[in-house]
Design an enzyme around this catalytic site. Structure first.
Site, PDB file in Angstrom:
ATOM      1  N   GLU A 122       0.840  -1.208   0.000  1.00 31.93           N
ATOM      2  CA  GLU A 122       0.000   0.000   0.000  1.00 31.93           C
ATOM      3  C   GLU A 122       0.876   1.259   0.000  1.00 31.93           C
ATOM      4  OE1 GLU A 122      -2.605  -1.398   3.280  1.00 31.93           O
ATOM      5  OE2 GLU A 122      -4.201  -1.301   1.789  1.00 31.93           O
ATOM      6  N   GLU A 176      -3.430 -10.377   3.594  1.00 36.84           N
ATOM      7  CA  GLU A 176      -4.682 -10.088   4.308  1.00 36.84           C
ATOM      8  C   GLU A 176      -5.707 -11.186   4.067  1.00 36.84           C
ATOM      9  OE1 GLU A 176      -2.899  -7.930   2.575  1.00 36.84           O
ATOM     10  OE2 GLU A 176      -3.055  -5.890   3.380  1.00 36.84           O
TER      11      GLU A 176
HETATM   12  C1  1HE Z   1       6.215  -9.163  11.945  1.00 36.14           C
HETATM   13  C2  1HE Z   1       5.565  -8.975  10.693  1.00 36.14           C
HETATM   14  C3  1HE Z   1       4.332  -8.279  10.693  1.00 36.14           C
HETATM   15  C4  1HE Z   1       7.398 -10.034  10.344  1.00 36.14           C
HETATM   16  N1  1HE Z   1       3.843  -7.849  11.875  1.00 36.14           N
HETATM   17  N2  1HE Z   1       5.695  -8.714  13.068  1.00 36.14           N
HETATM   18  N3  1HE Z   1       1.795  -8.942   6.833  1.00 36.14           N
HETATM   19  C5  1HE Z   1       2.006 -10.271   6.770  1.00 36.14           C
HETATM   20  O1  1HE Z   1       1.138 -11.089   6.979  1.00 36.14           O
HETATM   21  C6  1HE Z   1       3.435 -10.679   6.479  1.00 36.14           C
HETATM   22  C7  1HE Z   1       3.996 -11.435   7.661  1.00 36.14           C
HETATM   23  N4  1HE Z   1       5.439 -11.624   7.528  1.00 36.14           N
HETATM   24  C8  1HE Z   1       5.989 -12.599   6.777  1.00 36.14           C
HETATM   25  O2  1HE Z   1       5.331 -13.340   6.048  1.00 36.14           O
HETATM   26  C9  1HE Z   1       7.496 -12.756   6.854  1.00 36.14           C
HETATM   27  O3  1HE Z   1       7.930 -12.136   8.061  1.00 36.14           O
HETATM   28  C10 1HE Z   1       8.264 -12.130   5.673  1.00 36.14           C
HETATM   29  C11 1HE Z   1       8.044 -12.987   4.431  1.00 36.14           C
HETATM   30  C12 1HE Z   1       7.847 -10.695   5.407  1.00 36.14           C
HETATM   31  C13 1HE Z   1       9.785 -12.108   6.012  1.00 36.14           C
HETATM   32  O4  1HE Z   1      10.205 -13.408   6.382  1.00 36.14           O
HETATM   33  P1  1HE Z   1      11.588 -13.559   7.194  1.00 36.14           P
HETATM   34  O5  1HE Z   1      11.840 -15.047   7.311  1.00 36.14           O
HETATM   35  O6  1HE Z   1      12.645 -12.738   6.577  1.00 36.14           O
HETATM   36  O7  1HE Z   1      11.323 -12.936   8.661  1.00 36.14           O
HETATM   37  P2  1HE Z   1      10.528 -13.556   9.908  1.00 36.14           P
HETATM   38  O8  1HE Z   1      11.418 -14.508  10.653  1.00 36.14           O
HETATM   39  O9  1HE Z   1       9.197 -14.086   9.500  1.00 36.14           O
HETATM   40  O10 1HE Z   1      10.226 -12.276  10.807  1.00 36.14           O
HETATM   41  C14 1HE Z   1      11.226 -11.644  11.591  1.00 36.14           C
HETATM   42  C15 1HE Z   1      10.522 -10.976  12.732  1.00 36.14           C
HETATM   43  O11 1HE Z   1       9.631  -9.981  12.241  1.00 36.14           O
HETATM   44  C16 1HE Z   1       9.645 -11.946  13.542  1.00 36.14           C
HETATM   45  O12 1HE Z   1       9.628 -11.493  14.874  1.00 36.14           O
HETATM   46  P3  1HE Z   1      10.567 -12.188  15.994  1.00 36.14           P
HETATM   47  O13 1HE Z   1      10.305 -11.399  17.228  1.00 36.14           O
HETATM   48  O14 1HE Z   1      10.112 -13.622  16.070  1.00 36.14           O
HETATM   49  O15 1HE Z   1      11.984 -12.068  15.496  1.00 36.14           O
HETATM   50  C17 1HE Z   1       8.269 -11.729  12.947  1.00 36.14           C
HETATM   51  O16 1HE Z   1       7.207 -12.060  13.840  1.00 36.14           O
HETATM   52  C18 1HE Z   1       8.297 -10.229  12.694  1.00 36.14           C
HETATM   53  N5  1HE Z   1       7.340  -9.829  11.685  1.00 36.14           N
HETATM   54  N6  1HE Z   1       6.319  -9.531   9.725  1.00 36.14           N
HETATM   55  C19 1HE Z   1       4.520  -8.071  13.024  1.00 36.14           C
HETATM   56  N7  1HE Z   1       3.658  -8.031   9.571  1.00 36.14           N
HETATM   57  C20 1HE Z   1      -3.317  -0.930   6.622  1.00 36.14           C
HETATM   58  S1  1HE Z   1      -3.872  -2.477   6.602  1.00 36.14           S
HETATM   59  C21 1HE Z   1      -2.607  -3.493   6.001  1.00 36.14           C
HETATM   60  C22 1HE Z   1      -2.876  -4.918   6.380  1.00 36.14           C
HETATM   61  C23 1HE Z   1      -1.644  -5.756   6.253  1.00 36.14           C
HETATM   62  O17 1HE Z   1      -0.580  -5.294   5.942  1.00 36.14           O
HETATM   63  S2  1HE Z   1      -1.862  -7.415   6.581  1.00 36.14           S
HETATM   64  C24 1HE Z   1      -0.363  -8.159   6.085  1.00 36.14           C
HETATM   65  C25 1HE Z   1       0.570  -8.347   7.242  1.00 36.14           C
END
Ligand code: 1HE
Length: 260
Positions: free
Chosen positions: A114, A134
């Site tokens: 976005e 989402e």
């Molecule tokens: C997060 C988030 C997040 C990572 N919110 N903490 N977005 C998503 O559903 C995408 C979710 N994220 C992923 O699928 C993956 O993290 C990635 C593909 C982006 C990257 O993978 P990777 O292997 O490089 O990283 P990771 O090990 O998954 O994440 C590292 C840390 O970031 C980990 O936290 P930690 O404390 O365990 O180290 C994750 O939990 C954290 N993290 N993404 C919170 N999104 C205005 S409305 C918009 C609505 C949306 O955007 S919904 C889509 C949300």
């Protein structure tokens, strides 16, 4: 001096360009309210000195979208207000005082997409991938994707991304209109600066027309759109800077099309 209200957004001025870096690499630049509101505060400070803005991400990814850890116990009204807060900030990007270039790599997902789609030009490195998780998380886009993304890639592709979790890679993204430029890994910022410098050398009124008037023309019906176009064309050609630029071309001082 333009400053950031938080370490989640870094600000660097490079001559007449402003480079903004999403800076929560340990959370893959997931956008919490602090980061989104910091973007707003920076855009509120942009003045005439800045001719183009670049947005990029720190670490392995551009942005993992909304910080899901903040999406806990909101009721409906709070949900509406939160989405409208994102809309307000994305509008500040789209309708900024100057054009905005996004430099993408890694995940450009959810709210990250976005942010990217509120920018005017997107440069993608080869590692870029695009998704709207989402659909799989049981929620809906809330940061303006349903308005902006279909204009880039079409309604059917956005619907597919949310219904099936489809992920587009960098090559596919460039082919379908997510990004206008595809570059090698690590070359995004250099390309972004090159484009931003060209944009900065345009007449201010032309850039304004492209970022503020063109979107309104696109959203208008045909008759209104054509009238808006005529009015903008008349205003632009009447500006002293346009007259000088035309004179320069006719007297052989300006670059020809394709010359850099
Ligand atoms: C997060 C988030 C997040 C990572 N919110 N903490 N977005 C998503 O559903 C995408 C979710 N994220 C992923 O699928 C993956 O993290 C990635 C593909 C982006 C990257 O993978 P990777 O292997 O490089 O990283 P990771 O090990 O998954 O994440 C590292 C840390 O970031 C980990 O936290 P930690 O404390 O365990 O180290 C994750 O939990 C954290 N993290 N993404 C919170 N999104 C205005 S409305 C918009 C609505 C949306 O955007 S919904 C889509 C949300």
């Amino acid at each position: 001096m333009i400053t950031s209200a938080s370490t989640t957004l870094l600000v660097e001025k490079k001559e007449n360009l402003l480079i903004l870096t999403l800076n929560r690499p340990e959370k893959r630049n997931a956008c919490n309210d602090e980061l989104i509101l910091s973007i707003e505060k920076v855009f509120d400070q942009v003045n005439d000195e800045i001719k183009c803005i670049i947005i990029k991400g720190n670490g392995k990814h551009f942005s993992a979208g909304l910080d899901l850890s903040e999406l806990k116990e909101r009721d409906i009204v709070q949900g509406l207000q939160h989405s409208q807060m994102w809309h307000r900030v994305m509008n500040k990007i789209q309708f900024a005082a100057c054009p905005v270039v996004a430099v993408l790599h890694g995940a450009v997902v959810g709210g990250g997409l976005e942010i990217a789609s509120a920018c005017h030009i997107r440069v993608a490195e080869k590692s870029t991938f695009y998704a709207l998780p989402e659909g799989q998380r049981g929620i809906f886009v809330g940061g303006g994707a349903s308005v902006r993304l279909p204009k880039l890639i079409g309604v059917a592709r956005m619907t597919d991304m949310m219904l099936t979790g489809r992920v587009f890679n960098a090559d596919e993204g460039e082919r379908i209109g997510m990004a206008q430029y595809l570059v090698e890994e690590g070359a995004g910022l250099e390309k972004g600066i090159e484009l931003a410098s060209k944009i900065a050398s345009n007449a201010g009124l032309t850039n304004y027309a492209l970022t503020h008037v063109l979107p309104k023309i696109v959203d208008s019906n045909q008759q209104e759109g054509l009238m808006l176009e005529s009015m903008m064309a008349a205003m632009a050609q009447d500006a002293p800077e346009a007259k000088q630029r035309l004179k320069d071309f006719l007297e052989g001082r300006a670059k020809k099309v394709g010359e850099s």
